[in-house]
Design an enzyme around this catalytic site. Structure first.
Site, PDB file in Angstrom:
ATOM      1  N   ARG A  90      11.573 -72.328  11.820  1.00  0.00           N
ATOM      2  CA  ARG A  90      12.236 -71.633  10.720  1.00  0.00           C
ATOM      3  C   ARG A  90      12.744 -72.551   9.612  1.00  0.00           C
ATOM      4  NH1 ARG A  90      16.728 -67.198  12.137  1.00  0.00           N
ATOM      5  NH2 ARG A  90      15.326 -66.971  13.917  1.00  0.00           N
ATOM      6  N   HIS A 146       5.726 -62.651   9.810  1.00  0.00           N
ATOM      7  CA  HIS A 146       7.102 -63.203   9.794  1.00  0.00           C
ATOM      8  C   HIS A 146       8.125 -62.085  10.036  1.00  0.00           C
ATOM      9  CE1 HIS A 146       9.690 -66.628   8.895  1.00  0.00           C
ATOM     10  NE2 HIS A 146      10.479 -65.809   8.216  1.00  0.00           N
ATOM     11  N   TYR A 192      10.671 -54.501  -8.364  1.00  0.00           N
ATOM     12  CA  TYR A 192      10.438 -54.628  -9.803  1.00  0.00           C
ATOM     13  C   TYR A 192       9.534 -55.802 -10.153  1.00  0.00           C
ATOM     14  CZ  TYR A 192      14.509 -51.540  -9.998  1.00  0.00           C
ATOM     15  OH  TYR A 192      15.374 -50.503  -9.828  1.00  0.00           O
TER      16      TYR A 192
END
Length: 746
Positions: free
Chosen positions: A30, A76, A120
């Site tokens: 990670r 993931h 967006y």
């Protein structure tokens, strides 16, 4: 019923093993980048997913939410915010020396504004990402592993052609370790890689002829050049970086100090912090040179303008900014990365070595794969050329065979049984054919137009190209120098297309020396009203307005303008502020809220007592708590450098109700909520350290608590108003500490 098995185990051992497993998972899977591709797992998976979705640099943008959702579902499973955050950072050219993703929409800015929501914004891969990070994935150059639910395959590492760990840097916090690698200039890194490939015994110092130092996308000036060799040798150290300051002529003969580049650590909210720090320098009278400050930064770049007075010492002011603000900052280098499955702190040469070794490994696998394909092509081509030379015989075999298998057996093994031939010679020739199975299938699948003369010529030319490729690939695989040349040629092409000039200057600069103007020491009067607004006035102004000052303010006392003010709270905290931080002005000027310039927090704690540090140093201090715990402390113990310390120790349900400087007082009177009064001598209260709880001053009944504290001199008559009646404190019976006291009724 099934017999149950209970396994007994040591709890501490189980916890230790579980935590180590968790820590290693965070470290490896990670938080830390792999030295080979310089990517953390979330970055690698995001780029691979975009590659799989076909969101290339030359295709339309796709919604970030689509990319994030696909990455989370396939590779993931750690939440969408971590994936989107990684995607956003890979688009930001002010954080990455080489952005890997091309973002369309609001992806945040250098001043700390965050990106728009993923629904967006849109994104696609950058051209260099496609060419230098994801190319050749179809050529078996890296190992693929099953994803978390074993429904997909993902690459264990991307076949990156440059030392991305150096070019883009990395930052991450794991368990018990962290990485912080600065970005570097792509062209310089490529030059260093080539220098290493030509001489593997090259030293770090020699590599630094190519890599001068870090190259931050925000520019700036690294000022400790001489420290860099040790940092790059060990992989750890501190880089000092300053913003770039230019001097311009302002209006009416004034001077403008313009900051055009900022230190890399100032990215984000620290720009606003810098502006407030500069404003604070003026407010606290550290400098009187500032006329105005404005942030004129735009898409074109950083431009922070500080307008100075005509007679300002510009050089001294600039040095003050370096010393008192984050215009000079430190980048703590810790080049920690995953190497061969374990976290290691790596020096510059080791990172380049690991990258070059990886390049050779990828190239070996790539050209082995290409060689196998060319050899397969060669076999087919040779079969077709041979077939064209005996095409009449092959047509005879095909026409005379009952099925494909019969014709195939004839072509491969020369079996002619069952096949009708026109002549005995044809049968003898057919028995001598010895095509391979691959060649036989190619012949059987061949279309008639391939027999056209031009097609045959093209086939021969193609065969010549295949043979040239085979010769080239064998040469690359057999000779390391040939493979090295191929890798260097690719690096040269990348540098030519994507290299850019260095942004960060590297130099040895002298320590910023700032001469603080000495303040003439004088005694001033501290005033704080009941609303918590504090200020200082000169002694003459106080004498002229003494009556009004004492009546209108909660705290009034003299102090040195070079000293400190000490604030004691009901939570047992001591907050200190420098007198210079308080505004000094006329008697009727408004002060500044005390919590604006100290760590005192209105609403979370109440202010009990304020005095000057110089006063404290001369006397002792008496603490009384709600639960009737008391102690005397030498005032010198509160002469501390920290802004906030614990002034006394409290039990969980206790708080301070009184703090008093002991001067001429002889007796103390404790008043409880239930109306009990206890008067006794101050001599009964022992002197303790500030870290002690103290002794009990009064026995309290359940639910009762100390509500008020009074002090008397032996001969003085002090009267208080209690339940609308006057009560003379000296007429109370003189008792002993730790007794119950007397009940006073209304």
């Amino acid at each position: 019923m099934d017999e149950q098995r209970i396994i007994k185990t040591e709890y501490s051992e189980l916890m230790q093993k579980s935590y180590i497993d968790y820590a290693m998972s965070v470290i490896i899977a990670r938080a830390l980048p792999d030295v080979r591709d310089g990517l953390k797992p979330v970055q690698r998976r995001t780029l691979y997913d975009m590659h799989e979705l076909g969101i290339r640099y030359d295709r339309p943008y796709r919604k970030s939410a689509r990319i994030v959702g696909d990455t989370m579902g396939k590779y993931h499973p750690h939440g969408d915010s971590s994936i989107y955050d990684a995607l956003v950072v890979m688009t930001q050219d002010f954080k990455k020396g080489l952005p890997l993703i091309d973002g369309h929409g609001n992806f945040g800015n250098i001043e700390g504004d965050g990106a728009a929501a993923m629904r967006y914004t849109e994104a696609r891969l950058q051209k260099i990402t496609q060419e230098a990070f994801l190319a050749d994935l179809d050529k078996d150059v890296v190992d693929f592993l099953p994803n978390f639910d074993e429904t997909e395959k993902e690459p264990s590492v991307l076949p990156v052609k440059i030392p991305n760990l150096l070019v883009n840097g990395s930052e991450g916090i794991a368990v018990g370790m962290a990485t912080n690698i600065p970005p570097h200039n792509l062209g310089e890194v490529i030059d260093a890689v080539k220098a290493y490939m030509l001489n593997e015994n090259i030293t770090t110092k020699e590599l630094m002829r190519h890599i001068k130092g870090p190259d931050f996308p925000t520019g700036g000036i690294v000022v400790n050049k001489d420290d860099l060799p040790a940092i790059y040798e060990t992989g750890a150290g501190k880089i000092k970086i300053r913003g770039k300051v230019e001097i311009e002529k302002g209006k009416a003969g004034k001077t403008n100090l313009v900051i055009t580049e900022i230190p890399y650590p100032m990215i984000g909210a620290n720009i606003a912090k810098f502006l407030s720090d500069v404003a604070a320098l003026a407010e606290t009278k550290k400098t009187q040179d500032i006329v105005d400050i404005s942030n004129q930064s735009s898409k074109e770049g950083i431009r922070i303008v500080i307008e100075l007075r005509r007679d300002a010492d510009v050089e001294n002011f600039k040095n003050m900014l370096y010393k008192k603000t984050r215009l000079e900052d430190t980048f703590g280098v810790n080049m920690l990365a995953i190497s061969h499955g374990r976290p290691e702190t790596l020096g510059l040469k080791r990172i380049i070595k690991e990258s070059v070794d990886f390049q050779f490994e990828v190239a070996a696998r790539k050209y082995t794969n290409l060689l196998q394909k060319e050899q397969g092509r060669k076999e087919v081509q040779e079969g077709l050329i041979k077939a064209c030379n005996v095409i009449d015989l092959i047509i005879e075999i095909l026409r005379g065979s009952k099925d494909r298998n019969m014709a195939k057996a004839c072509l491969i093994e020369g079996k002619v049984d069952g096949i009708r031939f026109k002549s005995k010679e044809s049968k003898i020739m057919a028995a001598q054919l010895g095509f391979s199975e691959v060649q036989a299938n190619a012949i059987l699948d061949m279309r008639l137009y391939k027999l056209i003369g031009l097609e045959i010529e093209a086939l021969i030319k193609e065969h010549e190209e295949t043979m040239a490729n085979i010769y080239r690939y064998e040469d690359i695989l057999e000779r390391k120098s040939s493979m090295a040349q191929v890798i260097m040629n690719e690096l040269d092409a990348i540098k030519k297309e994507y290299g850019r000039k260095r942004r960060t200057a590297i130099e040895n600069a002298e320590e910023a020396v700032y001469e603080e103007k000495k303040i003439e020491e004088m005694e001033v009067m501290f005033l704080m009203d009941r609303f918590g607004y504090a200020r200082t006035i000169d002694m003459a102004a106080y004498e002229r307005n003494k009556e009004a000052a004492d009546a209108e303010n909660r705290f009034v006392f003299p102090c040195k303008n070079t000293g400190k003010v000490c604030i004691f709270t009901d939570k047992g905290q001591l907050h200190t502020i420098r007198v210079q931080e308080l505004p000094m002005g006329k008697f009727r000027d408004k002060g500044i809220p005390i919590d604006n310039i100290s760590n005192f927090s209105t609403g979370k704690e109440n202010l009990i007592f304020i005095t000057s540090q110089s006063e404290l140093n001369l006397y002792r201090l008496l603490f009384v708590t709600r639960n009737s715990m008391m102690k005397v402390v030498d005032g010198g113990e509160f002469d501390v450098s920290k802004r906030t310390v614990a002034a006394t120790k409290l039990t969980e349900d206790d708080e301070v109700v009184s703090v008093e400087i002991l001067k001429e007082q002889k007796n103390i009177v404790l008043q409880t909520h239930d109306g009990y009064f206890l008067r006794f001598s101050l001599e009964e209260i022992p002197e303790k350290k500030k870290g002690a709880i103290g002794v009990r001053g009064m026995k309290l009944s359940e639910q009762d608590y100390v509500e008020a504290v009074y002090y008397t001199a032996s001969a003085s008559d002090q009267t208080i108003l209690y339940k609308n009646k006057n009560l003379e404190l000296n007429k109370l019976k003189l008792g002993r500490r730790d007794s119950k006291g007397v009940k006073v009724r209304a």
